[in-house]
Write an enzyme that holds these catalytic residues in place. Structure first.
Site, PDB file in Angstrom:
ATOM      1  N   ASN A  82     -10.653   0.535  -0.275  1.00  0.00           N
ATOM      2  CA  ASN A  82      -9.119   0.382  -0.052  1.00  0.00           C
ATOM      3  C   ASN A  82      -8.381  -0.064  -1.629  1.00  0.00           C
ATOM      4  O   ASN A  82      -8.669  -1.175  -1.665  1.00  0.00           O
ATOM      5  CB  ASN A  82      -8.389  -0.422   1.067  1.00  0.00           C
ATOM      6  CG  ASN A  82      -6.963  -0.437   1.193  1.00  0.00           C
ATOM      7  OD1 ASN A  82      -6.374  -0.090  -0.033  1.00  0.00           O
ATOM      8  ND2 ASN A  82      -6.468  -0.981   2.055  1.00  0.00           N
ATOM      9  N   HIS A 131      -3.302   7.620   2.746  1.00  0.00           N
ATOM     10  CA  HIS A 131      -3.948   6.239   2.119  1.00  0.00           C
ATOM     11  C   HIS A 131      -5.083   5.885   2.749  1.00  0.00           C
ATOM     12  O   HIS A 131      -5.284   5.804   4.135  1.00  0.00           O
ATOM     13  CB  HIS A 131      -2.681   5.027   2.585  1.00  0.00           C
ATOM     14  CG  HIS A 131      -3.138   3.497   2.025  1.00  0.00           C
ATOM     15  ND1 HIS A 131      -3.687   3.291   0.846  1.00  0.00           N
ATOM     16  CD2 HIS A 131      -3.286   2.537   2.983  1.00  0.00           C
ATOM     17  CE1 HIS A 131      -3.939   2.014   0.937  1.00  0.00           C
ATOM     18  NE2 HIS A 131      -3.829   1.637   1.974  1.00  0.00           N
ATOM     19  N   CYS A 157       0.787  -1.165   0.032  1.00  0.00           N
ATOM     20  CA  CYS A 157      -0.228   0.046   0.149  1.00  0.00           C
ATOM     21  C   CYS A 157       0.840   1.362  -0.024  1.00  0.00           C
ATOM     22  O   CYS A 157       0.236   2.367  -0.237  1.00  0.00           O
ATOM     23  CB  CYS A 157      -1.162   0.119   1.097  1.00  0.00           C
ATOM     24  SG  CYS A 157      -2.111  -1.117   1.077  1.00  0.00           S
TER      25      CYS A 157
END
Ligand code: UT7
Length: 332
Positions: free
Chosen positions: A286, A256, A116
């Site tokens: 996500n 994020h 990520c």
């Protein structure tokens, strides 16, 4: 000698049309809209449907839109970096496939994987090439088809992830704009909490690994949550301190998009009010490598030349980091 900085000069994204809502997930696993909303902030996510389509197809759409927006041809691109955990195939690099699908044939390209945190690592890697002065137009793509590695019988992970792609263009500038600083950290011992068990060289695919459902995302949510909250905020604060910035100097914080509670905790620690924090987790979930550029793209009209922007991410590895940008253009 005049210093060359790498400035973002355009950004574009692609999101699949298909929407998977919390209500839809209620029909698939033992969950509720209320649980997902309060624990994660997510209401819906996009899923790429169709046989034979993968990450490169979404990424290619984002790149084509990017080139059109900037009014340049694919032959003008010098380099393309794709950050992804869901490559089309193990090799060749998805970046090579994207280049082929978009007519980028005067460039070299490769993939970069830092889970990520991949997009911010890729952005700084690409910025370094631009700062050398040799490369004038560099594309960075963050793209993931998370639905290809999510187990839709596992309620702990299937509610979180979505698909999407976003691409930005870096160009040299001698103005005091662009990628100004960064701070990155990794701790490989954290890999036990977030990984894919099989399919790599340690455990190649077999009937056993398929039967054991080992080709999906494995995540110990609580452990990851704990490390994410602490490390994302710590690294953001450290970068700000290193550059004499405090919350009042920050026009936008771009975290994020993994969990609304992590986003809020990071903003609180960085002392940035929520109206200056980019959030779209409620609509896309996500999307791993695409979350940060998807935010920049959606908030593009609200950013002004010279705005101080902090990007921050945490992910598998563990990897984490933050990047300080000075936005390079006003809304058109
Ligand atoms: O992007 C890469 C980095 N990843 C992250 O940053 C993710 C970090 N982790 C998280 O965001 C959160 O840990 C999750 C959203 C994954 C989980 O939220 P949580 O508040 O940590 O829940 P939990 O795992 O502690 O589970 C609490 C309860 C459990 O039930 P019991 O044991 O208390 O009876 C779970 O079984 O919630 C249950 N649960 C669910 N219930 C309804 C877990 N998933 C679900 C679900 N629906 N989807």
């Amino acid at each position: 000698m005049t210093k060359i900085n790498a400035a973002i000069t355009a950004i574009h994204s692609y999101l699949p049309d298909n929407v998977l809502t919390n209500k839809d997930l209620e029909q698939m696993v033992d969950t509720t809209d209320e649980w997902i909303t309060t624990r994660t902030g997510i209401k819906e996510r996009r899923i790429l449907k169709g046989k034979g389509v993968g990450t490169s197809d979404m990424a290619a759409e984002a790149v084509k839109g990017l080139l059109e927006k900037r009014g340049i041809g694919p032959e003008e691109i010098d380099m393309l970096v794709c950050t992804t955990v869901t490559p089309d195939m193990k090799f060749p690099a998805t970046a090579n496939v994207i280049s082929d699908k978009t007519g980028i044939n005067n460039a070299f390209s490769y993939d970069l994987n830092a889970a990520c945190s991949g997009f911010i690592y890729g952005l700084v890697t690409a910025a370094n090439f631009v700062e050398l002065g040799k490369y004038k137009k560099v594309v960075v793509v963050g793209a993931d088809k998370m639905s290809s590695i999510v187990d839709y019988t596992d309620r702990q992970t299937c509610v979180i992830f979505g698909d999407g792609a976003s691409a930005l263009l870096l160009e040299p500038t001698t103005e005091d704009l662009g990628v100004m600083g960064h701070k990155f950290e990794t701790d490989g011992s954290g890999r036990v909490h977030l990984h894919m068990k099989a399919g790599g060289s340690v455990k190649p695919p077999s009937h056993e690994t398929i039967d054991a459902r080992e080709h999906y995302v494995y995540q110990e949510g609580q452990a990851v949550f704990k490390f994410a909250v602490t490390n994302m905020a710590d690294v953001t604060l450290a970068l700000m301190k290193e550059n004499n910035l405090d919350g009042r100097d920050i026009s936008w914080l771009v975290p994020h998009q993994a969990n609304m509670r992590i986003i809020e905790a990071t903003a609180r620690r960085a002392n940035v009010p929520m109206d200056r924090v980019m959030v779209n987790i409620q609509r896309y979930g996500n999307t791993t490598n695409a979350t940060i550029p998807l935010c920049l793209w959606e908030y593009e009209k609200q950013m002004k030349k010279g705005d101080n922007i902090i990007l921050t991410a945490f992910g598998g590895g563990f990897t984490w980091g933050a990047v300080w940008l000075k936005w390079a253009y006003d809304p058109s």
